[in-house]
Design a protein around this motif. Structure first.
Motif, PDB file in Angstrom:
ATOM      1  N   LEU A 133      58.843   1.225   5.011  1.00 43.54           N
ATOM      2  CA  LEU A 133      58.186   0.450   6.060  1.00 43.54           C
ATOM      3  C   LEU A 133      57.841   1.320   7.258  1.00 43.54           C
ATOM      4  O   LEU A 133      56.788   1.157   7.883  1.00 43.54           O
ATOM      5  N   SER A 167      53.937   2.251   8.587  1.00 42.14           N
ATOM      6  CA  SER A 167      53.535   1.895   9.957  1.00 42.14           C
ATOM      7  C   SER A 167      52.719   2.994  10.618  1.00 42.14           C
ATOM      8  O   SER A 167      52.065   2.759  11.642  1.00 42.14           O
ATOM      9  N   PHE A 194      47.744   0.135   8.415  1.00 49.78           N
ATOM     10  CA  PHE A 194      48.964  -0.612   8.710  1.00 49.78           C
ATOM     11  C   PHE A 194      48.679  -2.043   9.160  1.00 49.78           C
ATOM     12  O   PHE A 194      49.379  -2.969   8.757  1.00 49.78           O
ATOM     13  N   ASP A 195      47.661  -2.250   9.991  1.00 48.37           N
ATOM     14  CA  ASP A 195      47.371  -3.607  10.474  1.00 48.37           C
ATOM     15  C   ASP A 195      47.101  -4.554   9.312  1.00 48.37           C
ATOM     16  O   ASP A 195      47.585  -5.689   9.299  1.00 48.37           O
ATOM     17  N   GLN A 224      50.424  -5.171   7.471  1.00 45.19           N
ATOM     18  CA  GLN A 224      51.327  -6.081   8.169  1.00 45.19           C
ATOM     19  C   GLN A 224      50.845  -7.535   8.080  1.00 45.19           C
ATOM     20  O   GLN A 224      51.657  -8.462   8.085  1.00 45.19           O
ATOM     21  N   GLN A 225      49.538  -7.723   7.975  1.00 47.59           N
ATOM     22  CA  GLN A 225      48.999  -9.082   7.864  1.00 47.59           C
ATOM     23  C   GLN A 225      49.370  -9.749   6.539  1.00 47.59           C
ATOM     24  O   GLN A 225      49.242 -10.961   6.407  1.00 47.59           O
ATOM     25  N   HIS A 232      57.692 -10.250  11.490  1.00 46.36           N
ATOM     26  CA  HIS A 232      56.862 -10.205  10.287  1.00 46.36           C
ATOM     27  C   HIS A 232      57.799  -9.920   9.121  1.00 46.36           C
ATOM     28  O   HIS A 232      58.501  -8.900   9.124  1.00 46.36           O
ATOM     29  N   GLY A 248      60.931  -6.392   6.650  1.00 42.89           N
ATOM     30  CA  GLY A 248      59.757  -6.523   7.494  1.00 42.89           C
ATOM     31  C   GLY A 248      59.912  -5.798   8.811  1.00 42.89           C
ATOM     32  O   GLY A 248      60.587  -4.765   8.902  1.00 42.89           O
ATOM     33  N   TYR A 249      59.304  -6.385   9.837  1.00 41.72           N
ATOM     34  CA  TYR A 249      59.266  -5.756  11.156  1.00 41.72           C
ATOM     35  C   TYR A 249      59.604  -6.775  12.236  1.00 41.72           C
ATOM     36  O   TYR A 249      59.159  -7.929  12.171  1.00 41.72           O
ATOM     37  N   GLU A 307      58.749  -7.177  16.063  1.00 49.27           N
ATOM     38  CA  GLU A 307      57.815  -6.634  17.057  1.00 49.27           C
ATOM     39  C   GLU A 307      58.158  -7.197  18.434  1.00 49.27           C
ATOM     40  O   GLU A 307      58.114  -8.410  18.651  1.00 49.27           O
ATOM     41  N   GLN A 325      58.467  -1.600  17.645  1.00 47.77           N
ATOM     42  CA  GLN A 325      58.803  -2.317  16.422  1.00 47.77           C
ATOM     43  C   GLN A 325      60.031  -1.720  15.753  1.00 47.77           C
ATOM     44  O   GLN A 325      60.220  -0.500  15.748  1.00 47.77           O
ATOM     45  N   ALA A 341      61.777  -1.629  11.925  1.00 45.91           N
ATOM     46  CA  ALA A 341      61.690  -1.957  10.505  1.00 45.91           C
ATOM     47  C   ALA A 341      63.088  -2.341  10.034  1.00 45.91           C
ATOM     48  O   ALA A 341      64.083  -1.714  10.421  1.00 45.91           O
TER      49      ALA A 341
END
Length: 326
Positions: free
Chosen positions: A233, A237, A242-243, A246-247, A272, A286-287, A289, A295, A297
């Protein structure tokens, strides 16, 4: 069906899973998420037999054997379906709620590529097209073909987002085998593992503690450490994509399989997370934030716990809450 091999699912999936929609396996041609609906009418009393009330799609070449009985009111879907992928036999056991009619459950579709072809031929004939001969599942591309229609899917990150946020095993297995096809010319579980491990190595990750036999995690032979998951993870990142990656995760309290998690979080903190569970297994990764953009992990893998799955999930959520408070 030629881009994948003929092995629908790994040898190590459990018999109690095979035959159910979430363990349908995959072929080079997949159809209707490789599952179909079976409908039941409950009996007049608890313990009375439930009767079959059709399937969807219609006209399936499937031999349904029904041992479903009537359970308590609001008891939900307690039906287990048994049957291996290449067989048309599906045995249904368990209960449907008292008072229900046309109650739908989902089962694994037999031979999805062949089933798709048969239903397509039926559709064409019913709409005035002349189709000579019968259907056949082939694993070699015919020398002569005419393209009747070209249809493109959503972009890959959209497919990945649907896969993760709905925990769709069929999609995960398709992605796994397709990676093997793209890299080595044939989609197989072995080539999928090789392709994914090549990707891990490209990130500079050591994979000594990782063993993969499928793409979804249904096999109990899969192995990964929480340490590896966190290192993975953290590496992802730093990537340009990465965006989009993460979605694909659910957001606690908002989306995905974790939208119902009841967790009080500090202001401007977002979690997330992807969840995963089987009997005796509960895990989250996950993360976290923070509002300032920093962030964490995290990965929590729990195997062989005592007590209920709900109790295990609650305890693991307490750990995530503590991380969010850092």
């Amino acid at each position: 069906a030629s881009i994948f091999d003929k092995q629908y699912l790994p040898d190590t999936w459990q018999w109690g899973d095979i035959g159910n929609y979430y363990a349908s396996g995959v072929s080079g041609l997949n159809f209707h998420e490789n599952m179909f609906f079976v409908y039941f009418n409950a009996g007049g009393r608890i313990g009375y037999p439930a009767t079959l009330d059709g399937t969807l799609p219609y006209n399936l070449d499937v031999n349904l054997q029904n041992e479903v009985i009537t359970g308590g009111e609001k008891s939900g879907d307690q039906v287990v379906v048994y049957g291996e992928p290449s067989s048309s036999i599906r045995m249904c056991r368990g209960t449907v709620p008292l008072g229900s009619s046309h109650f739908g459950i989902r089962a694994a579709m037999p031979r999805p590529a062949e089933t798709c072809a048969k239903l397509f031929v039926t559709y064409l004939r019913n709409h005035g097209s002349n189709v000579s001969g019968d259907t056949e599942e082939v694993f070699a591309v015919p020398k002569e073909m005419k393209v009747a229609l070209k249809y493109c899917s959503n972009p890959f990150y959209v497919i990945a987002q649907y896969t993760n946020q709905t925990s769709n095993n069929t999609y995960a297995e398709c992605i796994y085998k397709y990676l093997g096809y793209q890299r080595f010319g044939l989609g197989s579980f072995q080539n999928g593992e090789k392709a994914v491990k090549e990707y891990f190595h490209s990130l500079g990750l050591e994979t000594g503690g990782v063993h993969m036999v499928d793409g979804s995690g249904l096999s109990r032979e899969n192995r990964a450490t929480a340490d590896f998951m966190c290192r993975f993870l953290e590496k992802v990142s730093q990537e340009d994509y990465f965006d989009q990656f993460q979605q694909t995760f659910g957001v606690v309290g908002k989306s995905g399989t974790v939208r119902m998690m009841n967790m009080e979080l500090p202001a401007k903190v977002t979690v997330h997370v992807k969840s995963g569970s089987m009997q005796g297994i509960c895990s989250f990764a996950g993360y976290v934030e923070r509002g300032d953009g920093f962030q964490y992990a995290f990965s929590i893998l729990c195997n062989g716990y005592d007590g209920s799955g709900a109790n295990a999930r609650a305890k693991l959520q307490d750990i995530i809450r503590e991380i969010a408070m850092l």
